[in-house]
Design a protein around this motif. Sequence first.
Motif, PDB file in Angstrom:
ATOM      1  N   ASP A  82       0.838  -1.197   0.000  1.00 39.57           N
ATOM      2  CA  ASP A  82       0.000   0.000   0.000  1.00 39.57           C
ATOM      3  C   ASP A  82       0.873   1.246   0.000  1.00 39.57           C
ATOM      4  N   ASP A  83       0.246   2.366  -0.252  1.00 40.41           N
ATOM      5  CA  ASP A  83       0.905   3.667  -0.114  1.00 40.41           C
ATOM      6  C   ASP A  83       2.111   3.827  -1.041  1.00 40.41           C
ATOM      7  N   LEU A 282      -9.752   6.975  -4.798  1.00 39.19           N
ATOM      8  CA  LEU A 282      -9.068   7.795  -3.800  1.00 39.19           C
ATOM      9  C   LEU A 282      -7.713   7.176  -3.458  1.00 39.19           C
ATOM     10  N   LEU A 325     -20.767  10.710   0.168  1.00 35.42           N
ATOM     11  CA  LEU A 325     -19.959  11.794   0.737  1.00 35.42           C
ATOM     12  C   LEU A 325     -19.102  12.456  -0.343  1.00 35.42           C
TER      13      LEU A 325
ATOM     14  N   GLU B 279     -14.709  13.509   6.789  1.00 33.93           N
ATOM     15  CA  GLU B 279     -16.054  13.029   6.427  1.00 33.93           C
ATOM     16  C   GLU B 279     -17.077  14.151   6.514  1.00 33.93           C
ATOM     17  N   ASP B 315     -16.925   7.544  14.348  1.00 31.08           N
ATOM     18  CA  ASP B 315     -16.085   6.392  14.066  1.00 31.08           C
ATOM     19  C   ASP B 315     -14.701   6.871  13.646  1.00 31.08           C
ATOM     20  N   ARG B 321      -9.225   6.096   8.027  1.00 32.46           N
ATOM     21  CA  ARG B 321      -9.173   5.538   6.676  1.00 32.46           C
ATOM     22  C   ARG B 321      -9.512   6.606   5.640  1.00 32.46           C
ATOM     23  N   LEU B 325      -7.269   7.937   2.526  1.00 33.67           N
ATOM     24  CA  LEU B 325      -7.729   7.817   1.135  1.00 33.67           C
ATOM     25  C   LEU B 325      -7.863   9.199   0.492  1.00 33.67           C
ATOM     26  N   LEU B 326      -8.585  10.077   1.159  1.00 36.98           N
ATOM     27  CA  LEU B 326      -8.847  11.395   0.583  1.00 36.98           C
ATOM     28  C   LEU B 326      -7.551  12.195   0.447  1.00 36.98           C
ATOM     29  N   LYS B 328      -4.642  11.184  -0.284  1.00 36.07           N
ATOM     30  CA  LYS B 328      -3.932  10.790  -1.500  1.00 36.07           C
ATOM     31  C   LYS B 328      -4.558  11.464  -2.725  1.00 36.07           C
ATOM     32  N   ALA B 338       0.353   8.038   4.178  1.00 34.19           N
ATOM     33  CA  ALA B 338       0.453   6.590   4.349  1.00 34.19           C
ATOM     34  C   ALA B 338      -0.354   6.156   5.571  1.00 34.19           C
ATOM     35  N   ALA B 339      -0.611   4.863   5.663  1.00 36.94           N
ATOM     36  CA  ALA B 339      -1.423   4.339   6.769  1.00 36.94           C
ATOM     37  C   ALA B 339      -0.865   4.781   8.122  1.00 36.94           C
ATOM     38  N   SER B 389      -1.300  -1.223   7.957  1.00 40.06           N
ATOM     39  CA  SER B 389      -2.129  -1.105   6.767  1.00 40.06           C
ATOM     40  C   SER B 389      -3.489  -1.771   6.984  1.00 40.06           C
ATOM     41  N   GLN B 390      -3.455  -2.933   7.607  1.00 41.81           N
ATOM     42  CA  GLN B 390      -4.693  -3.676   7.824  1.00 41.81           C
ATOM     43  C   GLN B 390      -5.637  -2.917   8.760  1.00 41.81           C
ATOM     44  N   TYR B 393      -6.714   0.437   6.564  1.00 40.04           N
ATOM     45  CA  TYR B 393      -7.453   0.281   5.306  1.00 40.04           C
ATOM     46  C   TYR B 393      -8.546  -0.783   5.335  1.00 40.04           C
ATOM     47  N   ALA B 394      -8.431  -1.778   6.226  1.00 40.15           N
ATOM     48  CA  ALA B 394      -9.450  -2.826   6.249  1.00 40.15           C
ATOM     49  C   ALA B 394     -10.130  -2.966   7.608  1.00 40.15           C
ATOM     50  N   ASN B 396     -12.321  -2.443  10.901  1.00 39.80           N
ATOM     51  CA  ASN B 396     -13.667  -1.946  11.147  1.00 39.80           C
ATOM     52  C   ASN B 396     -13.781  -1.751  12.657  1.00 39.80           C
TER      53      ASN B 396
END
Lengths: 447, 447
Positions: A82-83, A282, A325, B279, B315, B321, B325-326, B328, B338-339, B389-390, B393-394, B396
Motif C-alpha cells: 500500500d501507499d 481515492l 460523501l 467526512e 467512528d 481511513r 484515502l482522501l 492521496k 500513508a497508513a 495497513s490492515q 485500510y481494512a 472496522n
Amino acid sequence: MQPIDTLIKARWIIPVEPDDVVYDQHAVAVHEGRILDVLPATEAESRFQPAVSHTLSEHALIPGLVNSHTHAAMTLFRGLADDLPLMEWLNDHIWPAERRWISDEFVQDGVRLAAAEMLRGGTTCFNDMYFFPDDTGRAATAVGVRAVVGLIVIDFPTVWARDADEYLMKGLDVHDQFRADPLVHTAFAPHAPYTVADAPLERIGVLAEELDIPIHMHVHETDDEIRSSLESHGKRPLARLDDIGLLSPRLMAVHMTHVEEAEIARVADCNASVVHAPESNLKLASGFCPVSRFQQLGVNVALGTDGAASNNDLDMLSETRTAALLGKAVAGSPSAIAAHTSLRMATLNGARALGIDHITGSLEAGKSADMVAIDLGQLETQPVYHPISQVVYAGNRRQVSDVWVAGRHVLKDRALVTVDEAAVIAKAKAWRERIWEADRHGGECDW
Amino acid sequence: MQPIDTLIKARWIIPVEPDDVVYDQHAVAVHEGRILDVLPATEAESRFQPAVSHTLSEHALIPGLVNSHTHAAMTLFRGLADDLPLMEWLNDHIWPAERRWISDEFVQDGVRLAAAEMLRGGTTCFNDMYFFPDDTGRAATAVGVRAVVGLIVIDFPTVWARDADEYLMKGLDVHDQFRADPLVHTAFAPHAPYTVADAPLERIGVLAEELDIPIHMHVHETDDEIRSSLESHGKRPLARLDDIGLLSPRLMAVHMTHVEEAEIARVADCNASVVHAPESNLKLASGFCPVSRFQQLGVNVALGTDGAASNNDLDMLSETRTAALLGKAVAGSPSAIAAHTSLRMATLNGARALGIDHITGSLEAGKSADMVAIDLGQLETQPVYHPISQVVYAGNRRQVSDVWVAGRHVLKDRALVTVDEAAVIAKAKAWRERIWEADRHGGECDW
C-alpha cells in the motif's frame, strides 16, 4: 391462507423501487426463491401461511447490494503493498505476485474468502474480472452468492490464456458452462483500452450482441491512460471505443475519473453505464469521477469496490457511504448524491448495468429474493429519524444480521451458513505465508 | 518478579511512537493506570507478576484514538436532516432543534450515547465543543473516557449563556470544576471567527496563556466564511486571528478547507495545529483540506469526526481511513498520507494538539494506559501482511475487542463495562420521539 416458504416482517422495508420510499412495519412474502409480495405486515399475516417466519423488529430490510466491479480472488493480496506510487505497486508487488501465484486453486480460495466477506457485508451479487472465471463461478455457486463472471480478455499471455484468441475461446467456453446456472451470469471483460487491441474489441462487440451479455471494462482510470492513447491511437480511449462500436447500453465503463463534458454527454446518448469505485479511486489517487454530472445527464451509475488490493475491503455499505460523501464534495453541493441515490447506485443501478435488473436490485414482486437485513437497534445507529439516511451514513456492515440470496438464508444472525469460516481463514493464512516470503525476496516470474 | 496490575500480550503492538513500527509478540506492562514498559512478551513474562493478564493472539494493540473535534451531545440529532443545502440544514433543522432541546439533561444523555459509541470504536479521548461543557465533563467521567471539554464562547445568547462575558465566566468556572480531574481537561472553544468578536477573542488569547490550555475553533470551513470576513473585517479570518494574536501552538484550527499557500506557511511558522474532519467536509461539501501540504511544511495535523449531525457517526477508525484515502486523492499521489501517518494523526497528533501528548497518544513508558485492541483474525482482515495497513485500510471499529482508559478495562470483549447500553438506547429513543415531532412541525424557538 396461501402457503408460502418464508415471510419476513421488518420494522422498515426500503424497496429502492419506488425510489426514496420506506415502508413501515411491512413484510416480504417469499416463495420458491422469489418475492411474491411486499405488503403491510398485518395484511401479510392474514393472507399467507409461511413455513418459516422472521420478525426483524429493529431492522431495515434492503435489496442485496450489487458490487458492480471487483477482482474477488485478489482478496488474498489484501494489504500486500500500500501507499506506493502506482507503477511501483504494480511492477514490484501486484504483477509479480499475480504471475507467480494465480492458479485455479488460488482463484477458488480467494473467491471463497471474498464471497464470505461480501455476504457478511450484505453483498448478494458481484461483477468480477479476473483469470479463471470458471473457478470464480464455481466458488460463487458453492457459497450461494450471485455472480457475474468476467470473460477476461487481455493482449498479453498469462497462465489463463496465451493471446486474445485463446482468451475469447476460453471465455465462450465459460459462458457455456454457466448457461443454465441460476446464480452465475457472464459478461465480457476486456481489461482496458490500453491492454486490448482493436481487433479483439471488435469481436467482443459482435459476440456480446450474439450472447446478449454486457461488456465490463476499465475506462479512463488515469491521466496516463489517456495520454498514451492519444500517442498510440491519436484519440482518447472513449473515442476509440466509440469508433469500434462499443459505446452501447452493454458497456459498463469502470472508473471514468478523467472525462470531459462532451464525453459525459456521449455516454448518456449511448445509454452506457458507468461503474464508480470511489475508494479505489481515492486510494490510487486516480482522480474524481463526476458522478452527479453523469446522473444529471441521465447516465446509469453503479457502484463497485474494486479489488481488495486497492481498497482494501469489499464493503459495499462503506462504498455507498463514500460515494454519497465524495459525490457531494466533487459536485460542491451537500444535496448532491442523496442517501437514497447512493443506495440505488449500490443496488438497482448495478443490476441494470449488468442486465439483470429483471432478476435483482430491488424488493419487488417477481424478483429473486436477494435481501439484506440491517440491525439499526444498536447504539451506533440510534436514534433513527430517517432509515435510509441511517443505513447509508451511519450503517456498518457488521450490523448486517441476515442475508438471503434467491430466497436461501445464507447469513443467519451473523453466522455464515454456506461457508466454513475457519477453513476459509486457514487457507488465507496459508497463502499469506507463501505470498509474503516471495514478495519480500522480490517477485520471480513463473510464466 | 515485579508485581503489576496488568500485562497485555498482543500479536502485534503498534506504539505510534516510534513512527511506522510494529512490535511482534510483545506486551504492555501496566501499573496504577500507566504504561510501565513495552517489551517482548517472553521477557515480560519473566520480569512481571501481573494481577491480571490478557493474551490477544490475533490482535493489534494501538494507542487509544483521539477524536480531536466533535460535538458529542449532537449525537441525539444523528440523521435528523441530511442531504440539504447548508443554510436550509442549519436554519430549518439543526438550529431550531438546538434552540428547542439543548439542556443539561440533553447534553448528559447525548454525551453518554456518544461516549459509549466512541469507546466501542476505540476512541479513548475526545475534544468537544458544545453548550453545558460541565455536563459533558461529568458524563465523560461517569463513562470513564478522557475528554477535553470546550469552554464555548459565541456572540449570541443561548440557554447556556447570554453574551461573551457570561460564556467566558461560565467557562472559567467549568475549568475550575475539572482542575483536579485526571480524565477531564479543558480548552477554550470560541465557535468560529464569524461568530466571535475581536474583544472576546483577545481575552481568550490572554486567558489561554494564563491557564495553559489550547484554543479550539472552526477556521476556514467554507468559502462563505472567508467572503464575509473580507466584507466585515477587510481581511481573511486567519489573518484576523493572526492580528489578534491567536496564531500560536495553542490554536487548533478545525477544518481549514480553504487555505492559500501563504496561510499554510504561516500556520507552520506559528506551530499551530490543524484538525482535519474529512467526512464532515465531504458531507457538507465544505472543500478539501490540503493535509499533505500542511504536513510537508511541518504542521501538526490531527483528526476529528465532527458531530454526528454531519458525519453521521463518531467512528475514528473510519475517519482515519477516509483521511488516508482522501489525502492521496487531494495530493494527487498514492503515496501521500500513508497508513502510519494517518494513524498518527488519529492518536499522537491529536494528543499534541490538545497539549496532552505527555499523557496519551502513544504506547510509551510513563504515559497513561489508553489502549485499544483490534481483532485482525476475522475474515474481513485476512490475510495480514502489514498490520498498520490492515488496521487503517481494512479495519472496522466493530473489530475493536478491548479498550482501556488510564488502565481501566472499559470495553471487555466488545461489552461496555461502564455504560448501561440498554438505558442509553432507551434514552436516545425517547429523545427521538420528542425531537422528531417538533422537527416535522417546524422548529419553534424557546429562547
